[in-house]
Design a protein around this motif. Structure first.
Motif, PDB file in Angstrom:
ATOM      1  N   PHE A  84     -28.344 -16.265  76.345  1.00 22.61           N
ATOM      2  CA  PHE A  84     -28.106 -15.508  77.575  1.00 22.61           C
ATOM      3  C   PHE A  84     -27.519 -14.133  77.268  1.00 22.61           C
ATOM      4  N   LEU A  85     -26.524 -14.084  76.382  1.00 21.35           N
ATOM      5  CA  LEU A  85     -25.897 -12.816  76.025  1.00 21.35           C
ATOM      6  C   LEU A  85     -26.859 -11.902  75.280  1.00 21.35           C
ATOM      7  N   VAL A  86     -27.684 -12.491  74.406  1.00 19.29           N
ATOM      8  CA  VAL A  86     -28.679 -11.687  73.678  1.00 19.29           C
ATOM      9  C   VAL A  86     -29.661 -11.050  74.651  1.00 19.29           C
ATOM     10  N   ASP A  87     -30.087 -11.807  75.662  1.00 17.55           N
ATOM     11  CA  ASP A  87     -30.998 -11.254  76.671  1.00 17.55           C
ATOM     12  C   ASP A  87     -30.360 -10.072  77.395  1.00 17.55           C
ATOM     13  N   LEU A  88     -29.085 -10.221  77.765  1.00 19.23           N
ATOM     14  CA  LEU A  88     -28.406  -9.133  78.482  1.00 19.23           C
ATOM     15  C   LEU A  88     -28.245  -7.905  77.594  1.00 19.23           C
ATOM     16  N   VAL A  89     -27.842  -8.116  76.343  1.00 13.72           N
ATOM     17  CA  VAL A  89     -27.670  -6.977  75.427  1.00 13.72           C
ATOM     18  C   VAL A  89     -28.993  -6.266  75.201  1.00 13.72           C
ATOM     19  N   HIS A  90     -30.064  -7.046  75.010  1.00  9.69           N
ATOM     20  CA  HIS A  90     -31.382  -6.440  74.815  1.00  9.69           C
ATOM     21  C   HIS A  90     -31.798  -5.632  76.039  1.00  9.69           C
ATOM     22  N   ARG A  91     -31.487  -6.168  77.209  1.00 11.74           N
ATOM     23  CA  ARG A  91     -31.835  -5.464  78.448  1.00 11.74           C
ATOM     24  C   ARG A  91     -31.061  -4.147  78.558  1.00 11.74           C
ATOM     25  N   LEU A  92     -29.798  -4.154  78.148  1.00 12.56           N
ATOM     26  CA  LEU A  92     -28.975  -2.952  78.230  1.00 12.56           C
ATOM     27  C   LEU A  92     -29.388  -1.893  77.216  1.00 12.56           C
ATOM     28  N   LEU A  93     -29.815  -2.341  76.027  1.00  9.13           N
ATOM     29  CA  LEU A  93     -30.152  -1.399  74.961  1.00  9.13           C
ATOM     30  C   LEU A  93     -31.554  -0.823  75.086  1.00  9.13           C
ATOM     31  N   ASP A  94     -32.452  -1.548  75.733  1.00 10.08           N
ATOM     32  CA  ASP A  94     -33.840  -1.101  75.829  1.00 10.08           C
ATOM     33  C   ASP A  94     -34.029  -0.299  77.115  1.00 10.08           C
ATOM     34  N   PRO A  95     -34.236   1.008  77.020  1.00 12.44           N
ATOM     35  CA  PRO A  95     -34.376   1.820  78.241  1.00 12.44           C
ATOM     36  C   PRO A  95     -35.594   1.438  79.066  1.00 12.44           C
ATOM     37  N   ARG A  96     -36.645   0.929  78.422  1.00 16.54           N
ATOM     38  CA  ARG A  96     -37.839   0.528  79.178  1.00 16.54           C
ATOM     39  C   ARG A  96     -37.522  -0.622  80.112  1.00 16.54           C
TER      40      ARG A  96
END
Length: 316
Positions: free
Chosen positions: A299-311
């Motif tokens: 869950f945390l990895v998904d959120l971090v990826h969402r925050l870091l990926d501008p797309r």
């Protein structure tokens, strides 16, 4: 972003609920009678039935599950059938070994895989790059138990730098001794998991090298390596974040094995002992906590990826 977070959180809770049902039912279909085990071989049927009544084992399965999961929501994972001790308290005690072991293992894996993965991709086709790639392939194929035994032979037996087994009785009251006792187990897990992660980093870096934005940056005057570092590595980092959840799951599995090899008093060793003793409340509590930990990391990895990926941020 808020809507995405709430959706992922709902899926996390649903996953935990499904996992709890599967864990509960799976343990109930295992052969053997825990009441018979507690009562002993010379017990009478009345004594066995009395134990079942006292432990609630003669209740319908739905009633047993609801009682257990209700306790989980209150922070109570139940009590050991054999010792009567609190499962929550024992997990908290054993986690003082397993959690630092996992953090140290992940740190070693990242320190090992990230630089060497990038270097092996940037030096592709050269002797040093090929050597790094072949070395990672070889280490990734090494069983974690064999790697641990080899490290013990080198660092504990031959060199005498680190203890071969055990954990200090004083625990983290003696931080230096506790850390020394975790170094070999963490190196064992970190090197094997790091080798697998290094292969992924190398592949992601090679893919980034071939992207148009890297070639365009190189055409504007940057060297290939400078263009990769400035424009390619952030995208490599996004790819690494994506697989970190799988790495954490691998580290947890490795910890169960390594705690046996190095006789560490952690959650993994306790789980193996409780499975052998058929202490169902402890086993189902331990499995639920480990499963929940993996799901939370995902869950945390998904959120971090969402925050870091501008797309993906623009898509929310």
């Amino acid at each position: 972003m808020i809507r995405y977070t709430l959706t992922r959180l709902a899926l996390l809770l649903l996953g935990l609920l499904v996992a709890s049902v599967l864990i509960f039912l799976t343990l109930r279909v295992l052969p053997g009678d825990i009441a018979q085990l507690i009562a002993g071989t010379n017990s009478t049927p009345e004594q066995i039935e009395g134990i079942r009544e006292r432990l609630g084992l003669n209740q319908p399965l739905p009633a047993q599950y609801l009682e257990w999961i209700g306790g989980v929501f209150r922070g109570d994972l139940g009590s050991s059938l054999l010792t009567g001790s609190s499962v929550t308290a024992e997990l908290a005690e054993k986690a003082q070994v397993t959690v630092p072991l996992g953090i140290l293992s992940l740190t070693i894996a990242l320190l090992f895989s990230l630089p060497f993965g990038v270097i092996s991709a940037m030096r592709r086709g050269r002797a040093d790059g090929t050597a790094l790639s072949v070395g990672a392939q070889a280490l990734a194929a090494v069983p974690v138990v064999w790697a641990g035994m080899m490290l013990v032979v080198v660092f504990a037996v031959w060199l005498g730098w680190l203890p071969a087994q055990g954990f200090p009785r004083a625990g983290w009251q003696d931080p230096a001794a506790a850390l020394r006792s975790l170094l070999l187990p963490a190196l064992t897990i970190g090197i094997v998991e790091g080798a697998m992660l290094m292969r992924f980093v190398r592949s992601a870096t090679m893919q980034a090298i071939g992207q148009d934005y890297v070639r365009t940056a190189a055409a504007k005057g940057l060297t290939r390596n400078a263009a990769l570092i400035r424009h390619g590595l952030p995208n490599v980092g996004l790819s690494v974040v994506t697989v970190l959840g799988l790495q954490v799951a691998g580290i947890i599995v490795g910890a169960v094995v390594i705690e046996q090899l190095f006789t560490l008093p952690g959650v993994g060793r306790m789980l193996v002992a409780d499975v052998s003793a058929r202490d169902l409340p402890k086993v189902q509590g331990e499995l639920l906590v480990l499963t929940g930990f993996v799901l939370v990391i995902g869950f945390l990895v998904d959120l971090v990826h969402r925050l870091l990926d501008p797309r993906q941020r623009e898509a929310t």
